[in-house]
Design a protein around this motif. Sequence first.
Motif, PDB file in Angstrom:
ATOM      1  N   LYS A 153      -3.245   1.985   0.428  1.00 14.02           N
ATOM      2  CA  LYS A 153      -2.474   2.926   1.245  1.00 14.02           C
ATOM      3  C   LYS A 153      -2.995   2.937   2.677  1.00 14.02           C
ATOM      4  CE  LYS A 153      -1.078   7.806   1.417  1.00 14.02           C
ATOM      5  NZ  LYS A 153      -1.209   9.139   0.748  1.00 14.02           N
ATOM      6  N   PHE A 154      -4.311   2.885   2.817  1.00 12.75           N
ATOM      7  CA  PHE A 154      -4.924   2.843   4.149  1.00 12.75           C
ATOM      8  C   PHE A 154      -4.464   1.601   4.913  1.00 12.75           C
ATOM      9  CE2 PHE A 154      -8.234   1.575   7.119  1.00 12.75           C
ATOM     10  CZ  PHE A 154      -8.519   2.762   7.780  1.00 12.75           C
ATOM     11  N   CYS A 155      -4.485   0.458   4.238  1.00 11.36           N
ATOM     12  CA  CYS A 155      -4.081  -0.792   4.881  1.00 11.36           C
ATOM     13  C   CYS A 155      -2.610  -0.762   5.282  1.00 11.36           C
ATOM     14  CB  CYS A 155      -4.356  -1.974   3.946  1.00 11.36           C
ATOM     15  SG  CYS A 155      -6.109  -2.367   3.765  1.00 11.36           S
ATOM     16  N   LYS A 156      -1.801  -0.166   4.454  1.00 13.11           N
ATOM     17  CA  LYS A 156      -0.373  -0.066   4.760  1.00 13.11           C
ATOM     18  C   LYS A 156      -0.156   0.824   5.987  1.00 13.11           C
ATOM     19  CE  LYS A 156       4.093   0.948   2.593  1.00 13.11           C
ATOM     20  NZ  LYS A 156       4.782   1.377   1.348  1.00 13.11           N
ATOM     21  N   TYR A 158      -2.184   1.306   8.483  1.00 12.60           N
ATOM     22  CA  TYR A 158      -2.664   0.669   9.711  1.00 12.60           C
ATOM     23  C   TYR A 158      -2.246  -0.790   9.837  1.00 12.60           C
ATOM     24  CZ  TYR A 158      -5.511   4.787  10.657  1.00 12.60           C
ATOM     25  OH  TYR A 158      -5.931   6.063  10.935  1.00 12.60           O
ATOM     26  N   ASN A 159      -1.337  -1.213   8.972  1.00 16.29           N
ATOM     27  CA  ASN A 159      -0.805  -2.588   9.037  1.00 16.29           C
ATOM     28  C   ASN A 159      -1.916  -3.631   8.915  1.00 16.29           C
ATOM     29  OD1 ASN A 159       1.301  -4.458   9.213  1.00 16.29           O
ATOM     30  ND2 ASN A 159       1.092  -4.635  11.437  1.00 16.29           N
ATOM     31  N   LEU A 160      -2.768  -3.457   7.909  1.00 17.85           N
ATOM     32  CA  LEU A 160      -3.867  -4.379   7.640  1.00 17.85           C
ATOM     33  C   LEU A 160      -3.618  -5.119   6.333  1.00 17.85           C
ATOM     34  CD1 LEU A 160      -6.900  -2.024   8.415  1.00 17.85           C
ATOM     35  CD2 LEU A 160      -5.912  -3.738   9.944  1.00 17.85           C
ATOM     36  N   CYS A 222      -8.982  -5.399  19.277  1.00 14.74           N
ATOM     37  CA  CYS A 222      -9.291  -5.114  17.873  1.00 14.74           C
ATOM     38  C   CYS A 222      -8.027  -4.696  17.125  1.00 14.74           C
ATOM     39  CB  CYS A 222     -10.367  -4.045  17.758  1.00 14.74           C
ATOM     40  SG  CYS A 222     -10.145  -2.608  18.802  1.00 14.74           S
ATOM     41  N   ALA A 223      -8.085  -4.840  15.802  1.00 17.38           N
ATOM     42  CA  ALA A 223      -6.942  -4.469  14.967  1.00 17.38           C
ATOM     43  C   ALA A 223      -6.747  -2.963  14.953  1.00 17.38           C
ATOM     44  CB  ALA A 223      -7.148  -4.998  13.546  1.00 17.38           C
ATOM     45  N   LYS A 233     -10.694  10.872  13.084  1.00 14.78           N
ATOM     46  CA  LYS A 233     -10.277  10.407  11.761  1.00 14.78           C
ATOM     47  C   LYS A 233     -11.470   9.820  11.013  1.00 14.78           C
ATOM     48  CE  LYS A 233      -5.501   9.386  13.119  1.00 14.78           C
ATOM     49  NZ  LYS A 233      -4.444   8.355  13.173  1.00 14.78           N
ATOM     50  N   LYS A 234     -11.555  10.136   9.730  1.00 12.53           N
ATOM     51  CA  LYS A 234     -12.654   9.641   8.905  1.00 12.53           C
ATOM     52  C   LYS A 234     -12.268   8.285   8.312  1.00 12.53           C
ATOM     53  CE  LYS A 234     -14.366  14.267   7.838  1.00 12.53           C
ATOM     54  NZ  LYS A 234     -14.737  15.255   6.779  1.00 12.53           N
ATOM     55  N   VAL A 235     -12.618   7.239   9.053  1.00 10.28           N
ATOM     56  CA  VAL A 235     -12.203   5.888   8.665  1.00 10.28           C
ATOM     57  C   VAL A 235     -13.379   4.991   8.276  1.00 10.28           C
ATOM     58  CG1 VAL A 235     -10.126   5.951  10.101  1.00 10.28           C
ATOM     59  CG2 VAL A 235     -12.280   5.138  11.083  1.00 10.28           C
ATOM     60  N   VAL A 236     -14.595   5.493   8.408  1.00  8.15           N
ATOM     61  CA  VAL A 236     -15.773   4.640   8.217  1.00  8.15           C
ATOM     62  C   VAL A 236     -15.810   4.034   6.816  1.00  8.15           C
ATOM     63  CG1 VAL A 236     -18.296   4.581   8.119  1.00  8.15           C
ATOM     64  CG2 VAL A 236     -17.148   5.790   9.990  1.00  8.15           C
TER      65      VAL A 236
END
Length: 330
Positions: A153-156, A158-160, A222-223, A233-236
Motif C-alpha cells: 500500500k505504501f509503494c502504491k 508513492y508510486n514505488l 530522489c524518488a 510523515k513516519k516513513v522511516v
Amino acid sequence: MRVAVLKDNKAGHYNQSLAVSKAIEEAYDDVCVDIYTIQVYKLSKYLLRFMLNNPFTRKLLSKPYSLNFVKFFYKIDKPLSEADIIVSSGKDTSMLNIWLKLVYEAKSIYIGHPKKLNYKLFDMVFTILDLGFENQIVLNVSPTLPYSGDIEKFCKEYNLDVNGSYYTLLIGGDGSGYKYSEKEYDKLISFVNSHQEKKWLVTTSRRTPQSIEAKMKREMKCAIFIAYNQEPKKVVGAFLTLCDKAFVTQESASMLNEAISFQKPVVSLYPKDKKEEENYIKILDNLDRRKNIYRCAIEKLDELDLEEIEFKTLENSSIVEMIEKLERIY
C-alpha cells in the motif's frame, strides 16, 4: 501473563518498551499488555528515589497500601492493575517500575542505564553496552519494533516498485555534539545526485533546518523526499524495509539503531565538527568493529567506494534476539 508498559513523554523510550513487550507477546502465550502514560512530579521524585535505594523505606513501599500514595509522586492516565512483568525505559519511569515490582512481586525489565537507582533492584537491564551488571542483557541494538505497515500500500501511494532497488538517506541535524555546515549538506545533495544507480528514498527530521530542507527538495534527485518539518510523515520503517543500503547522519542514535535493526548495510555520516560523548563513541566503535556500520566523513563522500566496503548485517531482528534472551526471565 500481564505486562505493564510505562510510557513517559519521549517516543524513543516508549518505542523501546513496546518492542520489548512485543517480544514477550511472541515468546509466551496469553499475554495481555497494559500501557500506562505517566508523568513524574519533579520535586517528589527525589524523595521516591531515596526511599527505593534505602532498604528500610523500600520495604514500606513493597506493601500494597503504599500505592495509595502513588498520586503524590506520579500522574497516571488510568488506574493501575496487577502485572507479572513491568517494562520501561527512561529515568522518570524507572522508580515506578521498581515500586510496582515490589508491590506486585513482579519481574522488572528496564531498558538503558538506571542512573541513580541501584541496578540490582531490576531483574533485567537491557543495554547495548557492557555495564558490568550481573543482571544486564547486552543486545546488538536497542529494542526496535519491526515495520508494521502495509508495504504494498505504501509503494502504491508513492508510486514505488515493491521489488525495486533503493538507497535510503536519513538526515538529521545539529545535536548531541554534532554540528553540520551548509557545505556538508550540499555534499549530501551532490552525493545523492551522483549515485543514481538506485533510486533514493530521503527524509529529514525535526533537527534539519527548514532552509536546508527547501534546498534539498529543489535540488536533490530522489524518488521520494520528505521534508519532515513541513510534512511530518513516519516513513522511516517503510524506507528501511525497501532499501538495499541506508545512509544515516551519525548524531541520531535512534535512526542509526533503527537502520541496523532492519538488517541493512549502514553508512554512518558524520560532520567535521563533532564532540561525541564517551559512551556513544564506545557504541559506534562496537558497531564499526562488528562491521554493522561504516563510518564516513561527509567531506570525504567523494572517496566512498561502496563496492569495497565489507558489511555484516545482523543475523536476527531485534525482536528475535530479545525472544532468545527472555528465556532467562521465565
